[in-house]
Design an enzyme around this catalytic site. Structure first.
Site, mmCIF file in Angstrom:
data_model
loop_
_atom_site.group_PDB
_atom_site.id
_atom_site.type_symbol
_atom_site.label_atom_id
_atom_site.label_comp_id
_atom_site.label_asym_id
_atom_site.label_seq_id
_atom_site.Cartn_x
_atom_site.Cartn_y
_atom_site.Cartn_z
ATOM 1 C CE LYS A 1 0.971 10.789 -26.400
ATOM 2 N NZ LYS A 1 1.310 10.491 -25.207
ATOM 3 N N GLY B 1 -8.759 11.386 -22.556
ATOM 4 C CA GLY B 1 -8.107 12.696 -21.731
ATOM 5 C C GLY B 1 -8.586 13.983 -21.762
ATOM 6 C CB SER B 2 -8.244 17.308 -20.990
ATOM 7 O OG SER B 2 -6.880 17.608 -22.829
ATOM 8 C CB THR B 3 -12.767 19.037 -22.812
ATOM 9 O OG1 THR B 3 -14.281 17.794 -21.906
ATOM 10 C CG2 THR B 3 -13.965 19.081 -24.028
ATOM 11 N N GLY C 1 -9.075 16.814 -26.587
ATOM 12 C CA GLY C 1 -10.008 15.772 -27.158
ATOM 13 C C GLY C 1 -10.375 17.255 -28.294
ATOM 14 C CD GLU D 1 -15.339 7.100 -23.192
ATOM 15 O OE1 GLU D 1 -16.139 7.741 -22.579
ATOM 16 O OE2 GLU D 1 -15.593 6.044 -23.269
ATOM 17 C CB CYS E 1 -12.674 11.428 -16.405
ATOM 18 S SG CYS E 1 -13.336 8.994 -16.046
ATOM 19 C CD GLU F 1 -12.073 17.108 -15.352
ATOM 20 O OE1 GLU F 1 -11.540 17.138 -16.847
ATOM 21 O OE2 GLU F 1 -12.205 15.107 -15.391
HETATM 22 P P1 NAP Z 1 -4.606 15.323 -21.825
HETATM 23 O O1 NAP Z 1 -3.856 16.243 -21.633
HETATM 24 O O2 NAP Z 1 -5.607 15.409 -22.697
HETATM 25 O O3 NAP Z 1 -3.894 13.699 -21.746
HETATM 26 C C1 NAP Z 1 -4.384 13.007 -22.407
HETATM 27 C C2 NAP Z 1 -3.556 12.333 -24.185
HETATM 28 O O4 NAP Z 1 -3.252 12.984 -24.558
HETATM 29 C C3 NAP Z 1 -2.091 11.851 -22.751
HETATM 30 O O5 NAP Z 1 -1.450 11.374 -23.753
HETATM 31 C C4 NAP Z 1 -1.397 12.972 -23.747
HETATM 32 O O6 NAP Z 1 -0.057 13.094 -23.746
HETATM 33 C C5 NAP Z 1 -2.399 12.957 -25.285
HETATM 34 N N1 NAP Z 1 -1.774 14.498 -26.055
HETATM 35 C C6 NAP Z 1 -1.953 15.794 -25.573
HETATM 36 N N2 NAP Z 1 -1.778 16.431 -26.508
HETATM 37 C C7 NAP Z 1 -2.026 16.299 -28.013
HETATM 38 C C8 NAP Z 1 -2.445 16.208 -29.480
HETATM 39 N N3 NAP Z 1 -2.276 18.114 -29.182
HETATM 40 N N4 NAP Z 1 -2.794 15.450 -30.216
HETATM 41 C C9 NAP Z 1 -2.568 13.837 -29.683
HETATM 42 N N5 NAP Z 1 -2.545 13.611 -27.992
HETATM 43 C C10 NAP Z 1 -2.013 14.336 -27.178
HETATM 44 O O7 NAP Z 1 -5.066 14.105 -20.383
HETATM 45 P P2 NAP Z 1 -4.984 14.061 -19.450
HETATM 46 O O8 NAP Z 1 -4.639 15.625 -18.762
HETATM 47 O O9 NAP Z 1 -4.114 12.514 -19.619
HETATM 48 O O10 NAP Z 1 -5.822 13.008 -18.498
HETATM 49 C C11 NAP Z 1 -6.466 13.789 -18.513
HETATM 50 C C12 NAP Z 1 -8.253 13.742 -18.364
HETATM 51 O O11 NAP Z 1 -8.154 12.916 -18.837
HETATM 52 C C13 NAP Z 1 -9.497 14.182 -17.517
HETATM 53 O O12 NAP Z 1 -10.435 15.616 -18.840
HETATM 54 C C14 NAP Z 1 -9.968 13.566 -17.573
HETATM 55 O O13 NAP Z 1 -11.355 13.845 -17.318
HETATM 56 C C15 NAP Z 1 -9.773 12.806 -18.748
HETATM 57 N N6 NAP Z 1 -10.425 11.245 -18.094
HETATM 58 C C16 NAP Z 1 -11.696 10.497 -19.045
HETATM 59 C C17 NAP Z 1 -11.762 9.625 -19.285
HETATM 60 C C18 NAP Z 1 -12.723 8.915 -20.335
HETATM 61 O O14 NAP Z 1 -13.264 8.119 -20.310
HETATM 62 N N7 NAP Z 1 -13.957 10.053 -20.285
HETATM 63 C C19 NAP Z 1 -11.300 8.525 -18.771
HETATM 64 C C20 NAP Z 1 -10.320 8.679 -17.449
HETATM 65 C C21 NAP Z 1 -9.196 10.523 -17.939
HETATM 66 P P3 NAP Z 1 0.706 13.770 -22.830
HETATM 67 O O15 NAP Z 1 0.627 12.566 -21.597
HETATM 68 O O16 NAP Z 1 2.236 14.284 -23.024
HETATM 69 O O17 NAP Z 1 0.091 14.972 -22.531
#
Ligand code: NAP
Ligand code: MG
Length: 503
Positions: free
Chosen positions: A202, A254-256, A259, A276, A310, A407
């Protein structure tokens, strides 16, 4: 040097087409045509499902706030169909495909990504707002590099884990964020396929386009049906996927916050899972460093990809004796950064990915000021349409300031000073995160001393934000669990005799 602006022409028909004039001083003479659909179905079992307007959502071009394309919001039944297709492929064709054949498919994907790199780069910049220079020179070449790297492992797994009889896990549920859409897809799909798994992935709601274009590429190279399935949608689609009873692995980036929700929701299932998550990296600058080079390093650490990184070096820790000089140099350098059209090759900082993310960044900066920070922003003008935020630094912050602990995920740098090496280490480690940090110094001994004491998965020295498929990447503490990249990236997609594939 003559610098011509990118000429952009969008035809509003079912097939939107954009013609890009690449005739910049140092760009090739050719004209590249970029094509994408206005509407997309889901990619399940080797083909696209029919698009249904009643079950769809739009993706915006953040550079101008206009609608770019619409795609299908996968519901529970769609996710189930995708998982079934992945299961069928795992039990059937893909399960009986040899490592050598898998390797050939991955090489083909890598080569095709290279061939279509310009098209993918333009789409990535349009959908997500990142500068074309970054998607062209970093995201897309790196995505291809990850496929090349894991293609090399597909027929050598037994050598990677001698005596452990590595076996694939099965159907992998993969969820990725919006900051590096195609690159995160490559980090997930390349090792999973190399190890013999099938996947349902996804993409993030705001950036599905390169994942959908990637499906066309898979059709072109003849990847067997059902090996890769892409379900677009919002959080609910992600929930259906991680809650599905017939998946064998979850890989989430994605976000903590999200996660943690997923970790809680799968706590009772013995499911291999890698996470991650977020970060709050420190860039530790010692007084013996080459300061002009270090300032370039800081700019790259925090302003690369609008700070939507990130592992961004979002906290500068600078040694007291040189702090004033460094801040002065940094402010002067920031005045030369160009914030603007992501498709303009001269742009340093493109558009913020979404209106929501822009508001989040604005809220954090206001909060920082309320808590006592002094704010310095670049004075250059911003485009009047679309979502933009100027490169910003916050001084006068303390370790407990919200903007130091949380963050922000935007082009905002906090600056603190330190006197001793141990104080720098203490401050760098004092956040809930542990993803990446950087050390800038002339002394190798200091790099080893400090590097060994930083609690983070990655430590860069005299550089920042450098990625390589051979290197493991991942976090400690609230930055996640498991590693992607290198041999560790294989480990995350295999059952091994000694621990059942958990890492
Ligand atoms: P996010 O809001 O956590 O979303 C990540 C993914 O999860 C998206 O595809 C999102 O869909 C989906 N999602 C949201 N809620 C969910 C749930 N309850 N169950 C399953 N999936 C769900 O993060 P983001 O805003 O897209 O990305 C930014 C974050 O990613 C930052 O915190 C960044 O630090 C982190 N990140 C970490 C790494 C690493 O390698 N450590 C790399 C890149 C980014 P939607 O898009 O539709 O909300
Ligand atoms: Mg978009």
């Amino acid at each position: 040097m003559s610098e011509k602006k990118v000429s952009e022409q969008i035809t509003r028909s079912n097939q939107a087409s954009i013609s890009i004039d690449w005739s910049y001083a140092d760009a090739p003479e050719s004209t590249s045509h970029v094509r994408f659909n206005k509407h997309y179905g889901l990619f399940i079992d080797g083909s696209f499902t029919e698009y249904n307007e009643n079950q769809s959502f739009e993706s915006i071009n953040p550079a101008n706030g206009e609608s770019l394309y619409r795609c299908t919001e996968a519901n529970k039944s769609d996710v189930d169909t995708a998982v079934k297709a992945a299961r069928k492929a795992f039990k059937g064709t893909w399960g009986s495909t040899s490592g050598t054949q898998r390797s050939h498919y991955l090489y083909r994907i890598a080569r095709m990504l290279q061939e279509r790199a310009r098209e993918f780069a333009v789409l990535e910049s349009m959908d997500g707002g990142k500068p074309i220079r970054e998607s062209r020179d970093i995201d897309i070449p790196l995505a291809a590099a990850y496929f090349f790297y894991y293609a090399g492992w597909a027929d050598k797994l037994a050598y990677a884990f001698p005596g452990k009889s590595p076996q694939p896990l099965g159907v992998c549920a993969q969820i990725i964020p919006w900051n590096f859409p195609l690159l995160m897809l490559a980090w997930k799909i390349a090792p999973a396929l190399a190890c013999g798994n099938t996947v349902v992935l996804k993409p993030a709601e705001t950036t599905s386009l390169t994942a959908l274009k990637f499906c066309e590429l898979l059709q072109d190279i003849g990847l067997p049906d059902g090996v890769v399935n892409i379900v677009t949608g919002a959080a609910k689609t992600g929930e259906y996927l991680v809650q599905h009873s017939d998946i064998d692995k979850i890989a989430f980036t994605g976000s903590t916050g999200v996660g943690k929700v997923i970790q809680q929701s799968i706590a009772e299932r013995q499911l291999p899972a890698t996470f991650e998550l977020g970060g709050k990296g420190a860039f530790i600058l010692f007084d013996d460093a080459a300061l002009n080079e270090a300032v370039e390093g800081i700019v790259n650490a925090i302003f690369f990809n609008q700070g939507h990184v990130c592992c961004a070096g979002s906290r500068l820790l600078v040694q007291e004796g040189v702090a004033e000089k460094v801040i002065d140099l940094l402010k002067k350098r920031m005045q030369h950064l160009i914030v603007g059209d992501p498709l303009d090759k001269n742009t340093d900082i493109g558009a913020v990915n979404s209106k929501e993310q822009l508001e989040t960044i604005q809220r954090y900066v206001e909060l920082g000021i309320q808590e006592g920070a002094t704010c310095f922003e670049c004075s250059g003008s911003l485009p009047t349409t679309g979502y933009y935020f100027p490169p910003t630094i916050l001084t006068g912050v303390s370790q407990s300031s919200t903007v130091v602990q949380e963050e922000i995920f935007g082009p905002v740098l906090t600056i603190q000073t330190f006197r001793t090496t141990d104080e720098a280490i203490e401050k760098a480690n004092n956040t809930p995160y542990g993803l990446a940090n950087g050390i800038w110094t002339d002394k190798g001994s200091k790099i080893f001393y400090v590097g060994n004491k930083l609690k983070s998965g990655v430590v860069w020295s005299n550089t920042y934000n450098k990625f390589d498929p051979t290197s493991p990447f991942g976090g400690f503490k609230e930055s996640g669990k498991g590693r992607e990249g290198g041999i560790s990236g294989l480990h995350a997609y295999l059952k091994l005799d000694h621990n059942g594939g958990m890492y």
